[in-house]
Design a protein around this motif. Sequence first.
Motif, short mmCIF file in Angstrom:
data_model
loop_
_atom_site.label_atom_id
_atom_site.label_comp_id
_atom_site.label_asym_id
_atom_site.label_seq_id
_atom_site.Cartn_x
_atom_site.Cartn_y
_atom_site.Cartn_z
N GLY A 111 52.63 42.52 3.35
CA GLY A 111 53.08 41.36 4.11
C GLY A 111 54.10 41.65 5.18
N GLN A 112 54.46 42.93 5.37
CA GLN A 112 55.45 43.29 6.38
C GLN A 112 54.86 44.31 7.36
N TRP A 113 55.22 44.13 8.65
CA TRP A 113 54.80 45.10 9.66
C TRP A 113 55.76 46.29 9.62
N LEU A 114 55.18 47.48 9.52
CA LEU A 114 55.97 48.70 9.51
C LEU A 114 55.76 49.47 10.81
N ASP A 115 56.84 49.88 11.43
CA ASP A 115 56.79 50.71 12.63
C ASP A 115 57.18 52.13 12.24
N THR A 116 56.33 53.08 12.62
CA THR A 116 56.57 54.47 12.25
C THR A 116 56.73 55.33 13.50
N PRO A 117 57.41 56.47 13.38
CA PRO A 117 57.67 57.31 14.56
C PRO A 117 56.39 57.93 15.12
N ALA A 118 56.35 58.10 16.42
CA ALA A 118 55.24 58.79 17.07
C ALA A 118 55.13 60.21 16.51
N ILE A 142 60.01 62.74 16.11
CA ILE A 142 59.80 63.32 14.77
C ILE A 142 61.10 63.51 14.02
N SER A 143 62.25 63.44 14.73
CA SER A 143 63.54 63.58 14.05
C SER A 143 63.82 62.41 13.12
N HIS A 144 63.06 61.30 13.28
CA HIS A 144 63.25 60.12 12.45
C HIS A 144 62.32 60.10 11.23
N ILE A 145 61.49 61.13 11.07
CA ILE A 145 60.55 61.17 9.96
C ILE A 145 61.26 61.68 8.70
#
Length: 423
Positions: A54-61, A177-180
């Motif tokens: 039920g939630q939109w997730l934004d992930t790093p490129a 990718i530093s946010h992964i």
Amino acid sequence: MNKTNYDRIGESVYETTLPNGLKLYVVPKEHHAKSYAFFATRYGGMDLRFLRDGQWLDTPAGIAHYLEHKMFDTKEGNALQELAKNGAEPNAFTSNAITAYYFDSTEHFEENLKILLSFVTVPYFTKASVAKEQGIIGQEIRMIEDNPEWQVYTRMMQCLYEKSTARVSVAGTVESISHITAETLYDCHKAFYTPSNMVLCVVGNVDPQRIMDLVYQELPGRGAAAPIERDYGGQEPDAVSQKETEMRMEVSMPMFLSGYRCTPPGKGEELRESIVGEIACDVLLGDSSPLYARLYDKGLINGTFGGAFEMLPGVAYLYAGGDSRDPRAVAESITEEAGRLVREGIDETYFQQIRKSTFGSMIRSLNSFENIAMLLSEGYFKGYDACRFPEVFDTVDREDIIRFLRENIVESRRALSMILPKD
């Protein structure tokens, strides 16, 4: 398992959907020493935003590519090394739309298949290993960013599209990718590496029933998950994002790609439109085309010139390029030639020649086990039976090609990407 004989391409395909939702294809190849396995998930570089619980997730490129790298880690060590010990040649790739893991071997095939199914479906990450991988992938990103061919293509896509995630590099950036984190990787694996979002293709000297039994034993009991809702960036404006881009790098001669943003096919039309686009590309740009001959005679192109038609989730595009002393002149000539073909029509003899040549190339590609597996997998993910392409091919005529050129290969849909010499 269901068996289908495809007489037009000379193949027999066994297929089934296992109780856990996994689609399985087996193509027996008697009298061949080698067998090939291709395990893919419908998850690629474009899948940056998705709905989960039920939630939109934004992930790093770059996270799909990053996850591909980390999937070979196991509690026991490294799956690549285990497969290599058994005489297998393993590898993997991440594209815009899929991630795939594969190997071929002439011995210990079933043991290798068990290893493949195990490491792809059972993730193992630690904070330390994820942090270490950032340096490795960061170095890989810096290397590809120094590649003129990568730059000219990526910049073309950024010109063609303003919102679509097709404009984002599959590898991401050093910053993204530093946010992964390990947690993010586990979230993405749980969302996309489920059997109902995957396909397994086995091609070679194997017994279909034995393969099905093995897969069922290795991947039991996991029920089919709900389809994943994805956001690929929303509706694009009518005009391309940018008409032209140029960058200076260490090249001896200008390099270019002239791209055309095409109308994506409607549901159920994907296979037919991919064939139309491929024939149109050959008619317009092929090395036996009038355009190719004129540009070559003028010294505007050389043997590097070529083109392709591609379809990705929510987008489609045709592009052509290579080395040229005058990229703008070549790009203008492509658009003008498309307009001429629309006005004057396509010579019937020439059309039939190209049509037969394109069909022959598609048939010859099936000599490769990898190409068979890719054909079946891409068709499954896009919702069509790819082995029926000869029957669909029969329905394509000159008017389809003219319609494609009239709608898509026009000035308003074009973007030009150039890499120029530094001096």
